[in-house]
Write an enzyme that holds these catalytic residues in place. Structure first.
Site, PDB file in Angstrom:
ATOM      1  N   CYS A 120       2.766  16.236 -12.539  1.00 59.94           N
ATOM      2  CA  CYS A 120       3.970  15.854 -13.319  1.00 59.94           C
ATOM      3  C   CYS A 120       4.668  14.649 -12.730  1.00 59.94           C
ATOM      4  O   CYS A 120       5.729  14.245 -13.222  1.00 59.94           O
ATOM      5  CB  CYS A 120       4.937  17.061 -13.369  1.00 59.94           C
ATOM      6  SG  CYS A 120       5.724  17.393 -11.787  1.00 59.94           S
ATOM      7  N   CYS A 139       3.912  14.486  -7.087  1.00 68.00           N
ATOM      8  CA  CYS A 139       3.008  15.478  -7.687  1.00 68.00           C
ATOM      9  C   CYS A 139       2.021  14.761  -8.610  1.00 68.00           C
ATOM     10  O   CYS A 139       2.424  13.961  -9.452  1.00 68.00           O
ATOM     11  CB  CYS A 139       3.835  16.476  -8.499  1.00 68.00           C
ATOM     12  SG  CYS A 139       2.826  17.530  -9.570  1.00 68.00           S
ATOM     13  N   THR A 160      -3.522  -8.123  11.289  1.00 67.49           N
ATOM     14  CA  THR A 160      -4.387  -7.555  10.253  1.00 67.49           C
ATOM     15  C   THR A 160      -5.803  -8.105  10.395  1.00 67.49           C
ATOM     16  O   THR A 160      -6.010  -9.255  10.726  1.00 67.49           O
ATOM     17  CB  THR A 160      -3.842  -7.837   8.824  1.00 67.49           C
ATOM     18  OG1 THR A 160      -4.725  -7.228   7.863  1.00 67.49           O
ATOM     19  CG2 THR A 160      -3.738  -9.322   8.525  1.00 67.49           C
ATOM     20  N   HIS A 166       0.820  -1.227   0.000  1.00 65.17           N
ATOM     21  CA  HIS A 166       0.000   0.000   0.000  1.00 65.17           C
ATOM     22  C   HIS A 166       0.847   1.267   0.000  1.00 65.17           C
ATOM     23  O   HIS A 166       0.357   2.335   0.373  1.00 65.17           O
ATOM     24  CB  HIS A 166      -0.947   0.003   1.217  1.00 65.17           C
ATOM     25  CG  HIS A 166      -1.960  -1.096   1.163  1.00 65.17           C
ATOM     26  ND1 HIS A 166      -2.670  -1.500   2.266  1.00 65.17           N
ATOM     27  CD2 HIS A 166      -2.367  -1.889   0.146  1.00 65.17           C
ATOM     28  CE1 HIS A 166      -3.486  -2.493   1.920  1.00 65.17           C
ATOM     29  NE2 HIS A 166      -3.319  -2.752   0.643  1.00 65.17           N
ATOM     30  N   ALA A 217       1.394  -8.945  19.216  1.00 66.15           N
ATOM     31  CA  ALA A 217       2.463  -9.304  18.265  1.00 66.15           C
ATOM     32  C   ALA A 217       3.830  -9.119  18.914  1.00 66.15           C
ATOM     33  O   ALA A 217       4.744  -9.935  18.708  1.00 66.15           O
ATOM     34  CB  ALA A 217       2.341  -8.431  17.025  1.00 66.15           C
ATOM     35  N   CYS A 226       3.609  21.323  -5.914  1.00 71.12           N
ATOM     36  CA  CYS A 226       4.842  20.981  -6.619  1.00 71.12           C
ATOM     37  C   CYS A 226       5.600  22.256  -7.004  1.00 71.12           C
ATOM     38  O   CYS A 226       5.002  23.203  -7.545  1.00 71.12           O
ATOM     39  CB  CYS A 226       4.468  20.202  -7.876  1.00 71.12           C
ATOM     40  SG  CYS A 226       5.827  19.864  -8.992  1.00 71.12           S
TER      41      CYS A 226
HETATM   42  C1  BV8 Z   1      -8.076  -2.239  -5.414  1.00 74.74           C
HETATM   43  C2  BV8 Z   1      -4.359   3.645   2.413  1.00 74.74           C
HETATM   44  C3  BV8 Z   1      -9.155  -2.384  -7.443  1.00 74.74           C
HETATM   45  C4  BV8 Z   1      -3.002   3.833   2.793  1.00 74.74           C
HETATM   46  C5  BV8 Z   1      -5.561   1.584   2.541  1.00 74.74           C
HETATM   47  C6  BV8 Z   1     -11.859  -7.392  -3.941  1.00 74.74           C
HETATM   48  C7  BV8 Z   1     -10.751  -7.310  -4.795  1.00 74.74           C
HETATM   49  C8  BV8 Z   1     -10.137  -6.084  -5.037  1.00 74.74           C
HETATM   50  C9  BV8 Z   1     -10.607  -4.910  -4.399  1.00 74.74           C
HETATM   51  C10 BV8 Z   1     -11.694  -4.995  -3.543  1.00 74.74           C
HETATM   52  C11 BV8 Z   1     -12.313  -6.218  -3.321  1.00 74.74           C
HETATM   53  N1  BV8 Z   1     -13.345  -5.993  -2.448  1.00 74.74           N
HETATM   54  C12 BV8 Z   1     -13.367  -4.687  -2.109  1.00 74.74           C
HETATM   55  C13 BV8 Z   1     -12.401  -4.057  -2.772  1.00 74.74           C
HETATM   56  C14 BV8 Z   1     -12.153  -2.622  -2.671  1.00 74.74           C
HETATM   57  C15 BV8 Z   1     -11.159  -2.280  -1.570  1.00 74.74           C
HETATM   58  C16 BV8 Z   1     -11.383  -3.062  -0.295  1.00 74.74           C
HETATM   59  O1  BV8 Z   1     -10.716  -4.055  -0.049  1.00 74.74           O
HETATM   60  N2  BV8 Z   1     -12.310  -2.587   0.525  1.00 74.74           N
HETATM   61  C17 BV8 Z   1     -12.566  -3.260   1.787  1.00 74.74           C
HETATM   62  C18 BV8 Z   1     -12.583  -2.246   2.922  1.00 74.74           C
HETATM   63  C19 BV8 Z   1     -13.861  -4.024   1.646  1.00 74.74           C
HETATM   64  N3  BV8 Z   1      -9.804  -2.506  -2.042  1.00 74.74           N
HETATM   65  C20 BV8 Z   1      -9.223  -1.517  -2.731  1.00 74.74           C
HETATM   66  O2  BV8 Z   1      -9.782  -0.489  -3.053  1.00 74.74           O
HETATM   67  C21 BV8 Z   1      -7.774  -1.735  -3.137  1.00 74.74           C
HETATM   68  N4  BV8 Z   1      -7.665  -1.398  -4.513  1.00 74.74           N
HETATM   69  O3  BV8 Z   1      -8.210  -3.392  -5.255  1.00 74.74           O
HETATM   70  O4  BV8 Z   1      -8.355  -1.621  -6.554  1.00 74.74           O
HETATM   71  C22 BV8 Z   1      -9.041  -1.807  -8.776  1.00 74.74           C
HETATM   72  C23 BV8 Z   1      -9.337  -2.610  -9.840  1.00 74.74           C
HETATM   73  C24 BV8 Z   1      -9.259  -2.079 -11.097  1.00 74.74           C
HETATM   74  C25 BV8 Z   1      -8.880  -0.747 -11.285  1.00 74.74           C
HETATM   75  C26 BV8 Z   1      -8.574   0.056 -10.195  1.00 74.74           C
HETATM   76  C27 BV8 Z   1      -8.654  -0.462  -8.927  1.00 74.74           C
HETATM   77  C28 BV8 Z   1      -6.828  -0.796  -2.378  1.00 74.74           C
HETATM   78  C29 BV8 Z   1      -6.688  -1.247  -0.953  1.00 74.74           C
HETATM   79  C30 BV8 Z   1      -5.710  -0.328  -0.195  1.00 74.74           C
HETATM   80  C31 BV8 Z   1      -6.494   0.753   0.461  1.00 74.74           C
HETATM   81  N5  BV8 Z   1      -5.614   1.604   1.248  1.00 74.74           N
HETATM   82  N6  BV8 Z   1      -4.959   2.549   3.190  1.00 74.74           N
HETATM   83  C32 BV8 Z   1      -3.019   4.449   4.153  1.00 74.74           C
HETATM   84  O5  BV8 Z   1      -3.327   5.653   4.252  1.00 74.74           O
HETATM   85  O6  BV8 Z   1      -2.700   3.705   5.086  1.00 74.74           O
HETATM   86  S1  BV8 Z   1      -6.331   0.362   3.412  1.00 74.74           S
HETATM   87  C33 BV8 Z   1      -5.926   0.372   5.074  1.00 74.74           C
HETATM   88  O7  BV8 Z   1      -6.420  -0.895   5.541  1.00 74.74           O
HETATM   89  C34 BV8 Z   1      -4.454   0.377   5.418  1.00 74.74           C
HETATM   90  O8  BV8 Z   1      -3.589   0.455   4.334  1.00 74.74           O
HETATM   91  C35 BV8 Z   1      -4.249  -0.970   6.128  1.00 74.74           C
HETATM   92  O9  BV8 Z   1      -3.028  -1.484   5.829  1.00 74.74           O
HETATM   93  C36 BV8 Z   1      -5.324  -1.765   5.509  1.00 74.74           C
HETATM   94  C37 BV8 Z   1      -5.691  -3.030   6.240  1.00 74.74           C
HETATM   95  O10 BV8 Z   1      -5.981  -2.723   7.597  1.00 74.74           O
HETATM   96  P1  BV8 Z   1      -5.174  -3.547   8.724  1.00 74.74           P
HETATM   97  O11 BV8 Z   1      -3.727  -3.366   8.470  1.00 74.74           O
HETATM   98  O12 BV8 Z   1      -5.681  -4.938   8.780  1.00 74.74           O
HETATM   99  O13 BV8 Z   1      -5.541  -2.748  10.025  1.00 74.74           O
HETATM  100  P2  BV8 Z   1      -6.868  -2.877  10.900  1.00 74.74           P
HETATM  101  O14 BV8 Z   1      -6.906  -1.684  11.801  1.00 74.74           O
HETATM  102  O15 BV8 Z   1      -8.034  -3.169  10.016  1.00 74.74           O
HETATM  103  O16 BV8 Z   1      -6.630  -4.191  11.780  1.00 74.74           O
HETATM  104  C38 BV8 Z   1      -5.620  -4.209  12.751  1.00 74.74           C
HETATM  105  C39 BV8 Z   1      -5.596  -5.606  13.328  1.00 74.74           C
HETATM  106  O17 BV8 Z   1      -4.548  -5.689  14.269  1.00 74.74           O
HETATM  107  C40 BV8 Z   1      -6.886  -5.973  14.069  1.00 74.74           C
HETATM  108  O18 BV8 Z   1      -7.283  -7.271  13.670  1.00 74.74           O
HETATM  109  C41 BV8 Z   1      -6.454  -5.972  15.557  1.00 74.74           C
HETATM  110  O19 BV8 Z   1      -7.127  -6.974  16.296  1.00 74.74           O
HETATM  111  C42 BV8 Z   1      -5.001  -6.313  15.442  1.00 74.74           C
HETATM  112  N7  BV8 Z   1      -4.162  -5.808  16.531  1.00 74.74           N
HETATM  113  C43 BV8 Z   1      -4.255  -4.619  17.169  1.00 74.74           C
HETATM  114  N8  BV8 Z   1      -3.252  -4.518  18.062  1.00 74.74           N
HETATM  115  C44 BV8 Z   1      -2.508  -5.661  17.972  1.00 74.74           C
HETATM  116  C45 BV8 Z   1      -3.094  -6.484  16.997  1.00 74.74           C
HETATM  117  N9  BV8 Z   1      -2.597  -7.699  16.667  1.00 74.74           N
HETATM  118  C46 BV8 Z   1      -1.484  -8.111  17.328  1.00 74.74           C
HETATM  119  N10 BV8 Z   1      -0.869  -7.378  18.276  1.00 74.74           N
HETATM  120  C47 BV8 Z   1      -1.352  -6.161  18.626  1.00 74.74           C
HETATM  121  N11 BV8 Z   1      -0.724  -5.448  19.578  1.00 74.74           N
HETATM  122 ZN    ZN Z   2       4.477  18.789 -10.615  1.00 75.26          ZN
END
Ligand code: BV8
Ligand code: ZN
Length: 250
Positions: free
Chosen positions: A129, A126, A188, A118, A231, A147
């Site tokens: 460009c 930018c 995750t 990600h 973790a 930019c």
């Molecule tokens: C795309 C931005 C398609 C960066 C993020 C099926 C196939 C393909 C796409 C999709 C699909 N179904 C739905 C989609 C669309 C979408 C999606 O998945 N939506 C979900 C919400 C349903 N996916 C997309 O849009 C992706 N793009 O596939 O494009 C496409 C096709 C054609 C043409 C164009 C496009 C893009 C996905 C990336 C989105 N960007 N963030 C940023 O600013 O960070 S997502 C965001 O969630 C973060 O990046 C993060 O990494 C990601 C996952 O979250 P987690 O890391 O799991 O974090 P979370 O808080 O959820 O969980 C934390 C866990 O840790 C918990 O379980 C907790 O219990 C645990 N925990 C907490 N503390 C501890 C612990 N565990 C151990 N020890 C601890 N101490």
């Molecule tokens: Zn530029």
């Protein structure tokens, strides 16, 4: 910490390990997760912030959120889980670390090879460009930076919802998941795709799937083992167990 005989056997003979990390591995460093209790998404809606349309509609609001996250990340350090994975990389010939995190903490912990699905919040570019800006600071933490070459809006180099993941990076992650004998899924919620497909790819190719999480997730029912806990405690214990298995005391 006690591990099952199955996991110890898999660790002992593992030639290829693939690890997928999410925000949970950085939680103990002080980086808020997305969906947890005080998760980022609680205050902000992902659709309002982590997507290109939201950025075009409201570049200053989106940058305020990223400036806040960049500040948090500058103030934290890698925790024992990050450090243990950097250690694990040295112990296993075929080791692949795939992360959904954009916080750069794996690299700062010493991991040499990190597949960032990600992107990385410490990089920007930018939108007009495509000029790269290593670590841009929004002028007053509120206004989107521009930019200096063409005046275009600068955006964080992260993958937003609806945007394609870097295809070469994802392809490499898929291959690693398909060939590994042990897949560790750490901190995750396994709800964001296509990253969340990697554990299934590993499972379908016969890998032993172990989830390490503070709570059960959508993945738990499919994992061979779900190790509940922090973790920062479990990951170092797994690496210690591998050390002991590989260097048994005479
Ligand atoms: C795309 C931005 C398609 C960066 C993020 C099926 C196939 C393909 C796409 C999709 C699909 N179904 C739905 C989609 C669309 C979408 C999606 O998945 N939506 C979900 C919400 C349903 N996916 C997309 O849009 C992706 N793009 O596939 O494009 C496409 C096709 C054609 C043409 C164009 C496009 C893009 C996905 C990336 C989105 N960007 N963030 C940023 O600013 O960070 S997502 C965001 O969630 C973060 O990046 C993060 O990494 C990601 C996952 O979250 P987690 O890391 O799991 O974090 P979370 O808080 O959820 O969980 C934390 C866990 O840790 C918990 O379980 C907790 O219990 C645990 N925990 C907490 N503390 C501890 C612990 N565990 C151990 N020890 C601890 N101490
Ligand atoms: Zn530029």
């Amino acid at each position: 910490m006690k591990f099952s005989d199955k996991l110890l056997a898999r660790l002992r003979r593992a030639e290829s390990i693939c690890v997928l990390t999410g925000a949970g591995i950085s939680a103990e460093s002080g980086v808020p997760t997305f969906r947890g209790g005080d998760g980022l998404w609680k205050k902000f809606k992902p659709e309002e912030l982590a997507n290109f349309d939201a950025f075009i509609r409201n570049p200053d609001v989106v940058w305020e959120w990223y400036a806040y996250r960049k500040k948090v990340i500058q103030e934290v350090v890698p925790n024992p889980a990050h450090v243990a994975l950097a250690e694990l990389e040295k112990l296993v010939t075929d080791f692949t670390l795939v992360t959904q995190n954009v916080d750069n903490l794996h690299r700062r912990a010493g991991s040499m090879r990190v597949l960032e699905l990600h992107g990385n919040i410490e990089r920007s570019y930018c939108i007009s460009c495509r000029k790269k800006f290593p670590d841009v600071k929004p002028p007053d933490n509120r206004t989107a930076p521009r930019c200096d070459t063409c005046g275009g809006l600068i955006r964080p180099d992260v993958v937003w919802f609806g945007e394609l993941l870097p295809q070469d990076v994802f392809a490499e992650a898929e291959k690693a998941a398909a060939r590994c004998d042990l897949f560790l899924c750490i901190g995750t919620s396994a709800v964001v795709y296509p990253a969340a497909m990697l554990p299934s790819t590993a499972l379908n190719h016969g890998a032993y799937l172990v989830e390490i999480n503070a709570e059960y997730t959508d993945l738990s029912s499919r994992a061979h083992e779900s190790l509940l806990g922090k973790a920062g405690t479990i990951v170092p214990a797994i690496v210690q167990a591998l050390h002991t298995l590989r260097n048994p005391t005479p």
